[in-house]
Design a protein around this motif. Structure first.
Motif, PDB file in Angstrom:
ATOM      1  N   TRP A  27       0.805  -1.175   0.096  1.00 57.97           N
ATOM      2  CA  TRP A  27      -0.093  -0.147  -0.033  1.00 57.97           C
ATOM      3  C   TRP A  27       0.863   1.422   0.151  1.00 57.97           C
ATOM      4  O   TRP A  27       0.459   2.380  -0.600  1.00 57.97           O
ATOM      5  CB  TRP A  27      -0.823  -0.002   1.012  1.00 57.97           C
ATOM      6  CG  TRP A  27      -2.022   1.222   1.481  1.00 57.97           C
ATOM      7  CD1 TRP A  27      -1.781   2.024   2.273  1.00 57.97           C
ATOM      8  CD2 TRP A  27      -2.810   1.828   0.471  1.00 57.97           C
ATOM      9  NE1 TRP A  27      -2.331   3.217   2.100  1.00 57.97           N
ATOM     10  CE2 TRP A  27      -3.330   2.946   1.084  1.00 57.97           C
ATOM     11  CE3 TRP A  27      -3.329   1.154  -0.564  1.00 57.97           C
ATOM     12  CZ2 TRP A  27      -4.360   3.759   0.308  1.00 57.97           C
ATOM     13  CZ3 TRP A  27      -4.185   1.754  -1.251  1.00 57.97           C
ATOM     14  CH2 TRP A  27      -4.742   2.921  -0.814  1.00 57.97           C
ATOM     15  N   THR A  31       0.490   4.124  -2.798  1.00 56.43           N
ATOM     16  CA  THR A  31       0.447   5.359  -2.541  1.00 56.43           C
ATOM     17  C   THR A  31       1.694   6.467  -2.973  1.00 56.43           C
ATOM     18  O   THR A  31       1.146   7.516  -3.451  1.00 56.43           O
ATOM     19  CB  THR A  31       0.509   5.600  -0.904  1.00 56.43           C
ATOM     20  OG1 THR A  31      -0.856   4.793  -0.114  1.00 56.43           O
ATOM     21  CG2 THR A  31       0.168   7.047  -0.362  1.00 56.43           C
ATOM     22  N   ALA A 141      -0.988  10.898   1.556  1.00 57.18           N
ATOM     23  CA  ALA A 141      -0.956   9.748   2.221  1.00 57.18           C
ATOM     24  C   ALA A 141      -1.701   9.453   3.572  1.00 57.18           C
ATOM     25  O   ALA A 141      -1.975   8.499   3.877  1.00 57.18           O
ATOM     26  CB  ALA A 141       0.499   9.667   2.689  1.00 57.18           C
ATOM     27  N   LEU A 144      -5.597   9.153   2.629  1.00 60.19           N
ATOM     28  CA  LEU A 144      -5.762   7.701   2.036  1.00 60.19           C
ATOM     29  C   LEU A 144      -5.852   6.566   3.290  1.00 60.19           C
ATOM     30  O   LEU A 144      -6.309   5.575   3.263  1.00 60.19           O
ATOM     31  CB  LEU A 144      -4.827   7.207   1.054  1.00 60.19           C
ATOM     32  CG  LEU A 144      -5.288   7.850  -0.246  1.00 60.19           C
ATOM     33  CD1 LEU A 144      -4.071   7.784  -1.516  1.00 60.19           C
ATOM     34  CD2 LEU A 144      -6.436   7.901  -0.895  1.00 60.19           C
ATOM     35  N   GLY A 162       4.945   9.517   2.281  1.00 65.20           N
ATOM     36  CA  GLY A 162       4.287  10.419   1.333  1.00 65.20           C
ATOM     37  C   GLY A 162       5.195  11.544   1.066  1.00 65.20           C
ATOM     38  O   GLY A 162       5.432  12.144   0.042  1.00 65.20           O
TER      39      GLY A 162
END
Length: 875
Positions: A27, A31, A141, A144, A162
Motif C-alpha cells: 500500500w 500511495t 498519504a 488515504l 508520502g
C-alpha cells in the motif's frame, strides 16, 4: 486471567492479518506512485498556467505588475474562506502533523495547497513549489491511510513516506528526498521507517521519470577545482552564505510577525501586499518572477555578469521574504537555491576577475552557493550536498561544496539559533518535541487520569505534552511531593489543558497492554481491496498519461532539434545549444547527441562537446560523424596527432545516408591536418585518393587541384588544371588555376597567354592581374627568351643590368658593401650577366625586393638559366 487471553490460538498463516506488514508495504508503494503522479500534475499545472499568464516571448510591464497581485488576491480569498491550513510552504504543517497529531493532515489542506500554490506560483509570486509538494504528498498519504481504516500508528508511519515521494518527484532527487525526510521531517536518520521512505522515494521517482523523463533540474557544464587555494575562496563563500541565510530567515520571521500583528480583518488581503511588492519589482526586473530556475541555470553556465547577480540577490531576498510572510502559499526551497546561485555566482565572478589563473569558472561557485544557502536556510546540510549533486548530476566539486555548506550551516546556526521551520511553528504557538517517537512506546497521553476542557492553569506549573515519553513524567513526579499532579498541555495551544497526570495514573498506564499495532480483520480486507483498486488506477493513469505525453514531448523535442539545427546553421550557437539540450532530454539517440556536440564545437565549447562525443564513441566506436567531430575538437585544441587519428577513423567509419556530405569534410580535414603536421606526401596521397573515388566530378577536381597548388604541388595541380581547361575551355576557375600553376613553375612564356585569358574571364581578380604584369615585365627582360638574336639578347641583358643598378641604389647598405661601385655595363653578354647577377646578390643580401619592378627582377633571377650562371659564379 482468562486462559484464552494467556494462550491465544495460533494465527492462520493464510489469513490477511498474517500478511499485514506485506500489505502495508504494498500500500505504501501504491500511495507513493499516486503521489508521484499528483506531483507531476502539480508541476505541469503550475508551468502551463504560468506560460499562459506570462508568455515566453516576454510579458508587458502591466502584466508583470498585475498578475502577481491578481494571483495573491485570488489565493488569499481561497485561503481565508476555504483552505485556512494551506498557507505557507507546507513543511512546518507537515512536521507538526507528524509530531503532534499522529500524522493527521486533512484532505482539504492538501487540496487547498495544490490549488492555491498553483495559482500563486503561476502568477509570479516569488516562492517555490517543492514545499507545497511535501504537504500535498503527506496529505494524500494521511487521507488515504485514514480512509481505508489504518490506525494512528500506521498513518503516522505513512506520512513521512508520502513526503519523501513528493520531494523525490518534485526535485527529481530520490536520494536527497530520503535524506531530507529523515533529517528534517523525522529528525532521525536511523528511524525504523527508513525502508518505507526509501521505497516510496524510488517508486515516486520511477512514476515521475515515466511521465516527464529523467531530466536534471539544471543543465551544467563540467566543473573542476583549478588550484588548492580555491578551498579558501569556497570557505569565504560559505561565510557569506551563512550571513545571507541568517539575514534572510530573520527578515521572514520579523516581517511575518509584523503581518500577524495586524487586525484579523486584514488577513484576507495580506497576501496582496506580497503580490504587489513582487509586481512592482518585476515591472523593472522581470527575472524576480516565480522561482526563477532558468535564471539560476544561466548563472550555472556563466551567462550572467556580476552586477546583475548582485541585484537579483537582493531583490529575490526581499520579494521572497514578503511573499511568504504575507501569507501566500508557496515554499522557500526554490528561492533558497536562487539566492545561493546568485550569491555564489557573484563571489565567483569577483574572485575569478581578481585571480583568473587559480580559480574555476563562475558557474562552479554558483553551484556551491546553492548548497551553501540551502544548508544555511533549511538547516539540512547533508540533504544539501546530496540534493545539489542530484539536481545537477555533477560530482566534480563535491569537496568544495561540502566546505561551503558546513561553514554556512555553522555561521547561520550561530546567528539564528532556531531553524526556520521550528521558528515559524513557534510563531503559530506550536512547539515540537525534541525528537519524534514512532511506534508503540508509552506516552504521557496514555496515563491521563482526567480529561478536562476549558480549564485555565497559570504558566509555570509543572507541565508536559501528551506525546512525551511516560518515563519523563515519572522523573518529574519524583521531584515533587507525594500526591502531586502534572499538567498536560496541548502542543498546538499552550492555554489548552489536556488533563492531569499523577503517580497512580502513570503506573496504571504501565500495567496496560501496549498499544495494538495490528488492524482488525475487516480493515485488512479493506486494505487489500484498496490496494488492488489503487494499483489499477495508478498503472492505468500513468500508462495513459505516459503514452499521450510521450508523443507530445517527442514531437516537441523533434521540433526543438530542428530549430536548434537551423539556428546552428545560422551561427546562433547559444540559442541552438539551449534548444538541443532540451531536445536531448527526450530524444536520447546518438543523432541528438551528435547535433549538440556539433553546435558546442562550432561555439568553441570543445570540452563540453567532447563529453557527448566520447559517450557516442563508447557505444558506437565506428561512428564516422562522431569520430570526425572528435577530431575537430582535438584540432581546435591544437592536438594535431589526435586529430589525425580520429579523422582517419572517421573516413573508414560508418556513415548514415544523411551525413554523407560530412564524410567528404572529414577527408578534407585530414588533408589539412596532414599538411599542418608537415606530412605533405600523406596529404597529397589523400587528395589523389579523393580524386580516384570521383574522377569525373568537376567541382571535386577543381578543389583538389587548388589544394595541391596550396600544398606547393604545382606540377600535380597543373596536370589537373590542364585537364579541366581542356574539358571546360571557359571555366574561369580552371583557367586561373592553370595560369597560376604555370607561373609558379616559372613557365612564364606559356603562362602569359593563359594569364591574359584568365584576366579576361575574371577581371576583378587582383592576383591574376598582378601576375600578368609580372609575367609581361619578366619576359620583356629575359635575355634567354626564344627567337632572340645576339644583339637583342645583349640589349636585354644591358637593361637588366641597369634596372639592377637602380635597385641597388635604393639599398645604401648593399651599395656601400661593394669593393668597387658599379660602372657602365660591359659590352659582352656573359660579362654583363655576370656583373648583374653579382650586384643583385649583394642587394638581396641586404634589402628585400620593393614593388613589382623589383619583384620581376627577383623572379627573373630565380629562373633556371640565370640560377645556373649564378652557381657558376659562386667561389
Amino acid at each position: 486471567m482468562d486462559k484464552a487471553k494467556q494462550n491465544p490460538p495460533p494465527e492462520d498463516p493464510y489469513s490477511l492479518r498474517a500478511h499485514e506488514d506485506k500489505l502495508m508495504l504494498a500500500w505504501t508503494l501504491v500511495t507513493a506512485g499516486l503521489i508521484g503522479a499528483v506531483t507531476v500534475g502539480f508541476i505541469l499545472v503550475t508551468e502551463n498556467l504560468a506560460r499562459s499568464l506570462h508568455p515566453e516571448g516576454g510579458s508587458s510591464e502591466w502584466r508583470r505588475l498585475l498578475m502577481p497581485v491578481f494571483g495573491a488576491a485570488l489565493a488569499g480569498f481561497l485561503l481565508r474562506n476555504y483552505f485556512p491550513d494551506s498557507a505557507g510552504s507546507g513543511i512546518p504543517q507537515t512536521k507538526a502533523a507528524m509530531a503532534v497529531s499522529d500524522g493527521y493532515i486533512p484532505f482539504r489542506a492538501a487540496l487547498g495547497k495544490f490549488i492555491c500554490a498553483s495559482i500563486t506560483l503561476a502568477s509570479g509570486i516569488s516562492l517555490g513549489r517543492e514545499g507545497p509538494s511535501v504537504q500535498v504528498g503527506a496529505g494524500i498519504a494521511s487521507s488515504l491511510g485514514r480512509r481505508i481504516g489504518l490506525n494512528r500508528q500506521r498513518v503516522a508511519a505513512l506520512v513521512p513516506a508520502g513526503a519523501a515521494a513528493a520531494v523525490s518527484a518534485a526535485f527529481n532527487t530520490p536520494v536527497a528526498a530520503v535524506i531530507f525526510t529523515l533529517e528534517e521531517l523525522v529528525g532521525n536518520l536511523h528511524a525504523p521507517l527508513l525502508g518505507s521512505v526509501v521505497l516510496s522515494a524510488a517508486t515516486s521517482w520511477i512514476v515521475m521519470r515515466a511521465m516527464l523523463g529523467d531530466n536534471p533540474l539544471f543543465q551544467v557544464p563540467p566543473y573542476q577545482l583549478v588550484h588548492p587555494v580555491e578551498f579558501a575562496f569556497y570557505a569565504l563563500l560559505g561565510l557569506a552564505g551563512g550571513l545571507v541565510s541568517a539575514g534572510f530567515v530573520k527578515l521572514i520571521l520579523r516581517s511575518r510577525q509584523w503581518f500577524r500583528g495586524l487586525p484579523a480583518s486584514t488577513r484576507t488581503f495580506q497576501p496582496i501586499a506580497g503580490g504587489l511588492l513582487v509586481g512592482l519589482i518585476a515591472w523593472f526586473v522581470p527575472e524576480v518572477l516565480g522561482v526563477g530556475y532558468h535564471i539560476v541555470d544561466d548563472a550555472l553556465n556563466g551567462k550572467m555578469i556580476l552586477q546583475t547577480m548582485v541585484m537579483l540577490l537582493g531583490l529575490k531576498i526581499i520579494a521572497t521574504a514578503f511573499s511568504y510572510s504575507s501569507g501566500n502559499a508557496g515554499g522557500i526551497f526554490g528561492p533558497s537555491l536562487f539566492i545561493g546561485g546568485m550569491l555564489g555566482g557573484a563571489i565567483g565572478s569577483a574572485v575569478h576577475s581578481a585571480f583568473p589563473d587559480i580559480t574555476g569558472s563562475v558557474g562552479a561557485y554558483a553551484l556551491a552557493g546553492m548548497g551553501a544557502a540551502f544548508a544555511g536556510i533549511i538547516r539540512a546540510p547533508l540533504t544539501s550536498v546530496i540534493m545539489i549533486f542530484e539536481i545537477t548530476r555533477d560530482y566534480s566539486i563535491i569537496v568544495p561544496l561540502m566546505i561551503s555548506n558546513l561553514v554556512s550551516f555553522f555561521i547561520s546556526q550561530r546567528l539564528q539559533r532556531t531553524p526556520i521551520y521550528e521558528a515559524l511553528l513557534d510563531q503559530d504557538g506550536v512547539h515540537l518535541p525534541p525528537s519524534q517517537l514512532l511506534g508503540p512506546a508509552r506516552r504521557v497521553k496514555d496515563g491521563l487520569n482526567e480529561k478536562l476542557s476549558g480549564v485555565q492553569v497559570p504558566a509555570g506549573s509543572p507541565a508536559l505534552y501528551p506525546d512525551e515519553p511516560l518515563e519523563r513524567a515519572l522523573e518529574l513526579l519524583a521531584t515533587f511531593p507525594a500526591g502531586s499532579s502534572l499538567v498536560v498541555r496541548n502542543r498546538l495551544d499552550d492555554q489548552r489543558v489536556e488533563g492531569f497526570l499523577n503517580l497512580e495514573s502513570a503506573l496504571a498506564a504501565y500495567r496496560k497492554d501496549p498499544p495494538a499495532d495490528s488492524l482488525p480483520a475487516s480493515h485488512s480486507g479493506r486494505l487489500l481491496a484498496a490496494l488492488g483498486i489503487g494499483l489499477v488506477l495508478v498503472l492505468a493513469g500513468v500508462g495513459a498519461y505516459t503514452y499521450v505525453s510521450r508523443l507530445d514531448r517527442q514531437a516537441a523535442a523533434e521540433e526543438q532539434m530542428a530549430r536548434g539545427n537551423a539556428l546552428a546553421r545560422e551561427g546562433r550557437y547559444d540559442e541552438a545549444i539551449e534548444l538541443l539540450h532540451n531536445s536531448l532530454s527526450v530524444l536520447r539517440g546518438p543523432e541528438q547527441r551528435l547535433a549538440l556536440a556539433r553546435a558546442l564545437t562550432e561555439a568553441g565549447r570543445y570540452n563540453e562537446a567532447a563529453v557527448y562525443l566520447e559517450d557516442i564513441l563508447e557505444r558506437i566506436p565506428s561512428s564516422g560523424p562522431a569520430n570526425y567531430w572528435r577530431g575537430r575538437t582535438y584540432k581546435a585544441l591544437g592536438q594535431l596527432p589526435n586529430a589525425r587519428q580520429y579523422f582517419t577513423r572517421s573516413i573508414v567509419g560508418d556513415w548514415p545516408e544523411y551525413a554523407r556530405a560530412t564524410r567528404l569534410d572529414a577527408r578534407w580535414a585530414l588533408v589539412d591536418t596532414l599538411a599542418e603536421l608537415g606530412v605533405l606526401d600523406g596529404a597529397t596521397a589523400e587528395l589523389n585518393s579523393l580524386l580516384a573515388e570521383s574522377p569525373n566530378d568537376r567541382s571535386l577536381m577543381l578543389r583538389v587541384a587548388q589544394r595541391m597548388f596550396e600544398l606547393r604541388q604545382a606540377e600535380a595541380a597543373l596536370n589537373l588544371f590542364d585537364r579541366l581547361s581542356a574539358r571546360y575551355p571557359n571555366d574561369a576557375q580552371a583557367i586561373a588555376g592553370q595560369a597560376r600553376s604555370l607561373f609558379a613553375l616559372q613557365r612564364y612564356a606559356r603562362a602569359l597567354p593563359v594569364l591574359e585569358k584568365a584576366s579576361r574571364l575574371s577581371p576583378s581578380r587582383e592576383d591574376l592581374a598582378r601576375e600578368l604584369r609580372l609575367a609581361r615585365d619578366l619576359l620583356a627582360l629575359d635575355p634567354f627568351a626564344p627567337r632572340l638574336n645576339a644583339r637583342s639578347r645583349l640589349a636585354r641583358a644591358t637593361t637588366l643590368y641597369e634596372r639592377t643598378t637602380a635597385a641597388l641604389a635604393e639599398c645604401p647598405e648593399a651599395r656601400d658593401s661593394l669593393t668597387s661601385p658599379p660602372a657602365k655595363p660591359p659590352r659582352d653578354l656573359d660579362a654583363v650577366l655576370d656583373q648583374a647577377i653579382r650586384l643583385w646578390a649583394a642587394k638581396r643580401s641586404r634589402c628585400s625586393a620593393k614593388g613589382e619592378d623589383q619583384e620581376a627582377l627577383e623572379l627573373l633571377y630565380k629562373t633556371e638559366r640565370l640560377q645556373s650562371i649564378a652557381r657558376g659564379l659562386d667561389p
